[in-house]
Structure formats: C-alpha cells, structure tokens
Scaffold this active site. Structure first.
Site, PDB file in Angstrom:
ATOM      1  N   ARG A 142       0.830  -1.209   0.000  1.00 13.21           N
ATOM      2  CA  ARG A 142       0.000   0.000   0.000  1.00 13.21           C
ATOM      3  C   ARG A 142       0.867   1.262   0.000  1.00 13.21           C
ATOM      4  NH1 ARG A 142      -3.154   2.471   4.652  1.00 13.21           N
ATOM      5  NH2 ARG A 142      -4.747   3.777   3.675  1.00 13.21           N
ATOM      6  N   HIS A 150       0.750   4.238  -2.779  1.00 11.51           N
ATOM      7  CA  HIS A 150       0.486   5.621  -2.389  1.00 11.51           C
ATOM      8  C   HIS A 150       1.639   6.542  -2.773  1.00 11.51           C
ATOM      9  CE1 HIS A 150      -3.061   5.190   0.611  1.00 11.51           C
ATOM     10  NE2 HIS A 150      -3.114   4.255  -0.328  1.00 11.51           N
ATOM     11  N   GLY A 166       4.751  10.354  -8.663  1.00 18.73           N
ATOM     12  CA  GLY A 166       5.532   9.291  -9.257  1.00 18.73           C
ATOM     13  C   GLY A 166       6.283   8.566  -8.151  1.00 18.73           C
ATOM     14  N   ASP A 195       8.868   8.272  -6.167  1.00 23.78           N
ATOM     15  CA  ASP A 195      10.050   9.053  -5.769  1.00 23.78           C
ATOM     16  C   ASP A 195      10.339   8.999  -4.280  1.00 23.78           C
ATOM     17  OD1 ASP A 195       7.953  10.559  -4.782  1.00 23.78           O
ATOM     18  OD2 ASP A 195       8.722  12.480  -5.536  1.00 23.78           O
ATOM     19  N   GLU A 226       3.349  14.051   3.030  1.00 23.05           N
ATOM     20  CA  GLU A 226       2.322  13.138   2.523  1.00 23.05           C
ATOM     21  C   GLU A 226       1.860  12.132   3.571  1.00 23.05           C
ATOM     22  OE1 GLU A 226       3.493  11.126  -1.118  1.00 23.05           O
ATOM     23  OE2 GLU A 226       4.362  12.986  -1.870  1.00 23.05           O
ATOM     24  N   ASN A 286      -3.305   8.838   4.303  1.00 25.30           N
ATOM     25  CA  ASN A 286      -2.079   8.102   4.632  1.00 25.30           C
ATOM     26  C   ASN A 286      -1.860   7.894   6.123  1.00 25.30           C
ATOM     27  OD1 ASN A 286      -1.243   7.709   1.979  1.00 25.30           O
ATOM     28  ND2 ASN A 286      -0.101   9.634   1.897  1.00 25.30           N
ATOM     29  N   PRO A 311      -6.795   7.723  -5.283  1.00 28.08           N
ATOM     30  CA  PRO A 311      -8.163   7.225  -5.501  1.00 28.08           C
ATOM     31  C   PRO A 311      -8.789   6.819  -4.169  1.00 28.08           C
ATOM     32  CG  PRO A 311      -6.527   5.636  -6.265  1.00 28.08           C
ATOM     33  CD  PRO A 311      -5.776   6.881  -5.935  1.00 28.08           C
ATOM     34  N   HIS A 354      -5.749  -5.807  -2.961  1.00 25.87           N
ATOM     35  CA  HIS A 354      -6.645  -5.814  -1.804  1.00 25.87           C
ATOM     36  C   HIS A 354      -6.804  -7.209  -1.216  1.00 25.87           C
ATOM     37  CE1 HIS A 354      -8.813  -1.811  -3.037  1.00 25.87           C
ATOM     38  NE2 HIS A 354      -7.581  -1.638  -2.599  1.00 25.87           N
TER      39      HIS A 354
END
Length: 318
Positions: free
Chosen positions: A58, A62, A68, A70, A84, A90, A157, A187
């Site tokens: 996950r 994310h 991208g 990174d 983030e 998150n 999403p 999932h």
C-alpha cells in the site's frame, strides 16, 4: 510456475527497453547485494508483524500515485509543512521502519547508492512474493524526491470512487482499465478500518440502508463490527478471507457480493472490468501474470524533475 516467471521476465525486458534511465541490473556493479538485503529485512519484518506485506504494498502504491515513485511518502513532516504521510488518506500507513532498516544496512554496504524509492519498490515486490504471490524483475534507478505535501495525498483514488473516477485517476498516471483491475487485486492483503466502507453499510441511499449489491449476510457481519456510532478506532474487517496470503480470493469474493469498498464493487459495473474480474477469479495464474505486469508499469511512473537525489536517510532530504 516456470512459464509464469518466463512470461514476467519477457514483460520486464520489453518494458525496460523503452526506458533509458532505469534497468533491472541498475545496481549490478554498484551494490550487488541490494536485493538480497532488502528481501531479508522484509522477511524479518513479516516474522514480527504479519501486517507488514500489506503495509509495504500500500505504501508503494500511495507513493507512486502522488509525484511518481520518488519515495516522497517516506519523508517526515518538517516545521509547519506537513508531509504526505500525515495526509488524511495516509494516516494509517505503517511499517516505515522496514524501509529504514533496509536503508541503514545498505548505507553500510554501499553508501549513497540505493535510493529510498528503489528500496520501497523492491520491498513491495518482496512483500508480495513472501506472501505467496508472483515475482517480477523490478526496474531500478529511481531517484528520491525532495517535495512531500500532505494535501497532495488527496489525489489518491478513494475507496468510495465509482468506475469513471477510478478510470480517470489511473489513466492520468498512464495506467489502463486492465491495470486498474489487476492492481485492485492487491486488496487480497490486509485490513480496512470501518471508515473506508461505512458508506456501504449505513444510509447507503434514500431507498437502502445497505448497498443492495452486497451479500446480506456479509453486510450484516460488517454492521455488527462497525455500528453507526462506532467508537472503536481500530475496528474494521479483513480485505478478504486470507488477508496474509497473496491469492485470487479477492476476486472470488467480489463476485459473491463480499467486497468492502465501493471502488471494489465498481469493477463489476462495466462489461470489460467485470470480465477481467471473472478471469482472475477463475485463474490465479492469469491474475499473477497481470498483477506483475501492472506492478512493473505502475512502479515505473516517473518521479519527474523533482526527484534528483539518493537520500542518506529516507525520512529527510539530504
């Protein structure tokens, strides 16, 4: 299994042929022990915590879906700037320590060589393999980004997305409907808190309290675990019937009305995506091949011009 691995190797080499900056042998000369070290650390983490594989997979997803691949999801907040990992979608990410431990050992063996973004991509692959899933050659050579903003995590999403929203989110990142259905199979690992599927089991719409596409018995069990005024923050449900094993049970349950998210159920709303769900439910090998192909594609989303360094500590920029 031999034919599966051969197929994945072919897919890998074809895909990498279009990239000049990344390659599966990127660390062959500079840090040949990179992959064994990361695999060892991931395995150790799994022994101590069975939720590690789902967490790493996950986390990688994310990371790639924001700027991208990174490694920006690994950065800590600094001063007034929230990173983030502290964005609402998150907050439940965990197992960052696995990446830290791998980075620390690699810095001892080959300092300043292996990027945090590559460590995360390799750790996600190893998490899948060590959970019984397919293997694939991870293209390497990513650089680490220096920008990480909490608000950017809202670009991910959401579990409430319909098929149109999902399609747009994936296509914006160069991913197809085939990639959407295959990657949703991730999932099969892990656990979800009530907040991610509450919309399907309470006050679904003006006519139904529960999403009518859900199995009544399945929905009833979820309602008991997640009542309307749920006060247990840790409450939730496993993503499928074998949450620590990477298999195709997710698709089988989806066809039975036993998926958690609206975004899962959305995969049955078009003939194309529903056909792929049926294909993967019927054949675990087909799912494994598609998942490996789509992971190579997703994990190669460029970090852009902002990804320029190899961090010495995955939590802070150099």
């Amino acid at each position: 299994m031999a034919s599966l691995i051969t197929t994945i190797l072919i897919i890998s080499s074809v895909f990498m042929g279009s990239s000049n900056s990344m390659g599966v042998d990127y660390y062959k000369e500079t840090c040949p022990e990179a992959e064994p070290v990361i695999s060892k650390i991931v395995h150790k983490g799994m022994i101590n915590d069975k939720t590690v594989p789902a967490a790493l997979l996950r986390m990688h997803f994310h990371d790639c879906f924001i700027r991208g691949c990174d490694g920006s999801v690994l950065l800590n907040s600094s001063g007034e700037e929230e990173a983030e990992k502290d964005g609402a979608p998150n907050i439940s990410l965990h197992a960052f320590y696995v990446i830290d431990h791998a980075k620390e050992e690699l810095e001892r063996k080959c300092p300043g060589v292996v990027s945090c973004a590559d460590i995360l991509a390799l750790a996600a692959r190893d998490a899948v393999v060590l959970s019984g899933g397919p293997t694939w050659d991870v293209p390497k050579g990513r650089k680490d980004g220096r920008i990480s903003k909490a608000n950017d995590s809202l670009q991910l999403p959401f579990p409430t997305f319909n098929i149109s929203q999902l399609h747009q989110s994936f296509s914006n990142r160069g991913l197809s409907l085939e990639d959407l259905v295959a990657l949703s199979g991730g999932h099969t690992l892990g656990f979800s808190h009530c907040s991610s599927f509450q919309n399907r089991i309470h006050s679904f719409d003006s006519l139904n309290d529960v999403d009518p596409t859900m199995s009544p018995s399945f929905a009833g069990g979820l309602k008991r675990v997640c009542p309307v005024h749920n006060k247990v923050r840790s409450a939730g449900a496993n993503m499928d019937s074998s949450p620590t094993v990477f298999d195709n049970a997710y698709y089988k349950l989806l066809l039975q009305g036993k998926s958690l998210f609206s975004s899962d159920q959305a995969l049955l709303s078009t003939s194309k995506t529903k056909g792929l769900v049926g294909k993967y439910a019927a054949s675990q090998q087909h799912f494994f091949e598609a998942f490996a192909k789509s992971m190579i594609k997703m994990s190669s989303i460029s970090g852009g011009g902002g990804a320029t360094e190899v961090r010495l500590n995955c939590r802070v920029v150099n």
